[in-house]
Design an enzyme around this catalytic site. Structure first.
Site, PDB file in Angstrom:
ATOM      1  CG  ASP A 142      -2.368   0.470   0.633  1.00 43.69           C
ATOM      2  OD1 ASP A 142      -2.461   0.800  -0.546  1.00 43.69           O
ATOM      3  OD2 ASP A 142      -3.318   0.529   1.428  1.00 43.69           O
ATOM      4  CG  ASP A 508      22.921  -1.347 -33.993  1.00 48.97           C
ATOM      5  OD1 ASP A 508      22.640  -0.681 -34.994  1.00 48.97           O
ATOM      6  OD2 ASP A 508      22.433  -1.142 -32.861  1.00 48.97           O
TER       7      ASP A 508
END
Ligand code: GDG
Length: 736
Positions: A142, A508
């Protein structure tokens, strides 16, 4: 042996100090019951505040308290009165509670109480850290403890942490008003699994994570550094057996076993069998809409005067947070409203509203549930609302009508009730009328379905589902970890690298060799990268290829003078050893004239997006666009392009915040395979971060060392977390 640690603001036991001694009595709340299966055996611990401040605990009793709590598998966090004030009454209940329930005007943003909230959250985290082992599972509950997950994660990176929010998570527009919004999100993201009652709260949370932290979200997974956080909904149920059992027992009582309250209720029913009881039970909280309900009741009596002297509204308002000014004001407002309405409508034999401002024993709660013809719950905003479920569970003969606000989380699962908008008095008055006149068979049909569902998805099932999902998350993490390039695995890869005679590397660029930038031109190579690539490029037996979707002009500027081998535009162009770029594939670009205006219309309608025009492809970038809006538009564009293209010659690549249209016969997989065919390589390596690199991972032979940068789903064999780790890997190759 590993254990489960549950943490909530309050412990599931109440301490009672009497005659200088201490006793701990288990409390009967829904959460405590639900967690029974999780918190039953000796291998679990519940940590929370005892409900007594340090000032209230005599020093000589402190150890006794620990002993008393330990008997219930509990351990206390000590809080001073000042901490309770700033943390609980302050930040939790004057900032988060109103904000998360859409009462923006009640939210106070006080730096002091925020600081106390942080300090107290740290206390809870420390209490966990003191007791937890690395293999333990932590379940935090909570809104009072939203920073705890990250505080624990920092010290115990591998521990399994779940968090459940019992209140709504508001929309981004509301949440963004909080000054400490990023800290709160980061606090929650220390968890492995974050649970909400319903999908809407989950959706709001994901939207805030995307917009405020810019993190990548895929379905209900959040990607954060080297972790994947799962977000899901688990609608909390009730202890069905307990309520059902209590109602059955109640039914079988002899008249002299009845409570005083029940006797009074019965005598009213007997004196007027046609009269109806309408029941509402809530904590006295502005989110529960009690004042609106009273006004709506007045409206109903005016609209349907035939029910005067026939209908009674029983309101049980349980005192709550009476230290907070808004709650005191609300109490006064409700007192006055009840007084005014009763004053206006009462007759000698009839008082329209019975109002109880107190907490009642469980037995009386059952009296009220079982005696009321209608339960009427009108929260303006409610995380779930268990009272609605409890009422239905106690209806042993399946009669009774539930009128429920559509703003309660439980409305999602309780479609068979009469759902109303708590602000629509006309609709509410009609719903009460409908409820009063609903045929018994219809009541039973509706409640029968509701009961079946409530019995099946009870609170124990809720707790178990959450724990199972948390375990699955841990397993998923473990499976993923097996693909991580650890030190040991790195050593073995580098060993193979050094043993090999002829190596081929595909690297890449964006997101792999350089970080991902909002402005692509800013992602230019740094000195360290040049040095590293120089070393690899000049290394004997190594053939290096930069392989990218970028245009050839940028790579010419950045790398041509370095003489690296380069493949750009996904495989359209190639440059070897400093030569000018030339075509690698024979591709057409006559289609661009037709597609460009379509993309332009999307740029006009999507602020922040732009077109990148390459020689043989067109890319629509939306990395600067609002993330939710951007992905919405991308979906729209995919539909438009797919219907427009309709041939096999063109394909649409859906990359990281970019969509690119290009010839189908061009991709990094095909390009890298062509390079592979040129010589006899005994070590092949490909690394990349995005979707377009997957072509390489899929097409290159099985023996290739394929590495994904990041944690997204991939066909690569391994992954590294980020571009820094890429450098570590390449530096190790460079040292050979
Ligand atoms: C929060 C969220 C979410 C009430 N009066 C008495 C009494 N109760 C019990 C009821 C019920 C519980 O209290 C109230 O639960 P709710 O769910 O209705 O509301 P919150 O207290 O606001 O709880 C809520 C919940 O957390 C769980 O996640 O559903 O949305 O706001 O169980 O039976 N019990 C007794 N006497 C009373 O006078 N004995």
């Amino acid at each position: 042996m590993s254990k489960t640690i549950i943490i909530s603001n309050r412990l599931p036991v109440q301490l009672q100090i009497s005659n200088g001694g201490i006793t701990a009595v288990p409390s009967v709340g829904g959460l405590a019951t639900g967690m029974k299966s999780v918190h039953s055996s000796g291998d679990s611990l519940w940590i929370g505040w005892s409900g007594l401040t340090d000032e209230e605990i005599p020093e000589e009793l402190s150890d006794d308290i620990d002993v008393a709590l330990a008997k219930h598998g509990s351990s206390k966090v000590r809080l001073t009165a000042q901490e309770v004030d700033g943390f609980y009454y302050g930040f939790s209940n004057r900032t988060i509670w109103p904000l998360f329930h859409y009462f923006l005007e009640y939210s106070e943003f006080e730096l002091d109480s925020w600081n106390t909230y942080k300090a107290v959250n740290q206390k809870f985290a420390d209490a966990i850290l003191e007791k937890a082992g690395d293999d333990d599972t932590i379940w935090i509950h909570d809104y009072q403890l939203m920073l705890v997950p990250q505080m624990v994660r920092e010290k115990r990176p591998n521990i399994s942490i779940g968090f459940f929010l019992h209140i709504p998570f508001p929309s981004f527009e509301i949440f963004r008003t909080m000054p400490w919004r990023e800290e709160v999100l980061r606090g929650l993201l220390g968890s492995d699994l974050i649970g909400f009652h319903i999908y809407d709260y989950e959706r709001h949370f994901l939207s805030s994570v995307r917009r405020l932290l810019g993190l990548e979200v895929s379905f209900n997974d959040i990607y954060l550094d080297n972790r994947i956080i799962k977000v899901d909904s688990f609608p909390m149920g009730i202890d069905y057996k307990k309520f059902r059992g209590a109602a059955e027992e109640h039914e079988n009582r002899s008249p002299d076993e009845l409570s005083e309250l029940q006797k009074r209720l019965n005598s009213h029913k007997t004196s007027d069998p046609d009269s109806k009881f309408l029941l509402s039970i809530d904590r006295l909280d502005y989110s529960k809409g009690i004042a609106k309900r009273l006004n709506a009741f007045e409206y109903f009596l005016n609209k349907y005067p035939q029910y005067k002297e026939k209908v009674r509204l029983i309101i049980l308002a349980v005192p709550s947070r009476s230290n907070v000014p808004q709650y005191q004001l609300l109490k006064r407002e409700i007192d006055e409203l009840v007084g005014r309405i009763n004053g206006e409508f009462s007759t000698v034999s009839w008082t329209p509203i019975w109002y109880f401002y107190r907490s009642m024993p469980f037995e009386n709660l059952i009296d009220l549930y079982t005696s009321s013809d209608i339960a009427w719950l009108t929260p303006l905003r409610d995380g779930m609302n268990l009272v609605a479920k409890e009422y239905i569970a106690t209806r042993t003969d399946k009669t009774g009508v539930l009128i429920l606000s559509e703003m309660a989380g439980s409305a999602n699962e309780m479609n068979e009730s009469l759902l109303i908008n708590p602000n629509n008095f006309e609709q509410i008055a009609d719903a009460i009328n409908e409820a009063i006149n609903m045929p018994i068979e219809e009541q039973q049909a509706r409640n029968g379905q509701l009961q079946e569902r409530l019995e099946r998805y009870n609170v124990e099932r809720w707790a178990n589902d959450f724990m199972t999902s948390l375990e699955a998350q841990r397993d998923r993490e473990a499976a993923n970890v097996s693909a991580r390039i650890t030190d040991l695995r790195l050593t073995s890869i580098v060993e193979n690298y050094s043993k090999s005679k002829k190596r081929l590397l595909f690297l890449d660029y964006d997101g792999t060799l350089a970080g991902f930038h909002n402005d692509p031109q800013k992602a230019s190579p740094d000195e360290e990268l040049y040095e590293l690539l120089d070393t690899l490029h000049n290394q004997e037996g190594t053939e290096l290829f930069l392989i990218s979707g970028r245009d050839k002009d940028t790579f010419t500027k950045w790398f041509l003078h370095k003489k690296y081998n380069m493949i750009v535009e996904h495989g359209v162009w190639i440059s070897r050893k400093g030569e000018e770029f030339k075509l690698l594939e024979n591709v057409k670009n006559d289609w661009m004239e037709k597609i460009r205006p379509v993309l332009e219309s999307f740029v006009d309608r999507t602020p922040g997006s732009f077109i990148e025009e390459k020689n043989y492809s067109l890319a629509w970038h939306y990395r600067k666009t609002d993330p939710d809006f951007g992905s919405l538009r991308a979906t729209e564009l995919t539909t438009v392009l797919t219907s427009l293209i309709g041939t096999d010659d063109l394909s649409v690549l859906n990359g990281n915040k970019v969509m690119e249209v290009k010839s189908s016969n061009v991709n990094k997989g095909r390009a890298s395979m062509r390079m592979l065919g040129e010589a006899d390589y005994d070590f092949v390596f490909a690394i990349g971060d995005d979707w377009t690199d997957e072509f390489m991972f899929q097409e290159l032979p099985e023996s290739t060392v394929t590495v994904k940068v990041g944690r997204q789903k991939t066909s690569a064999k391994y992954f590294v977390e980020n571009t820094e780790k890429v450098r570590v890997l390449l530096k190790a190759f460079a040292k050979v």
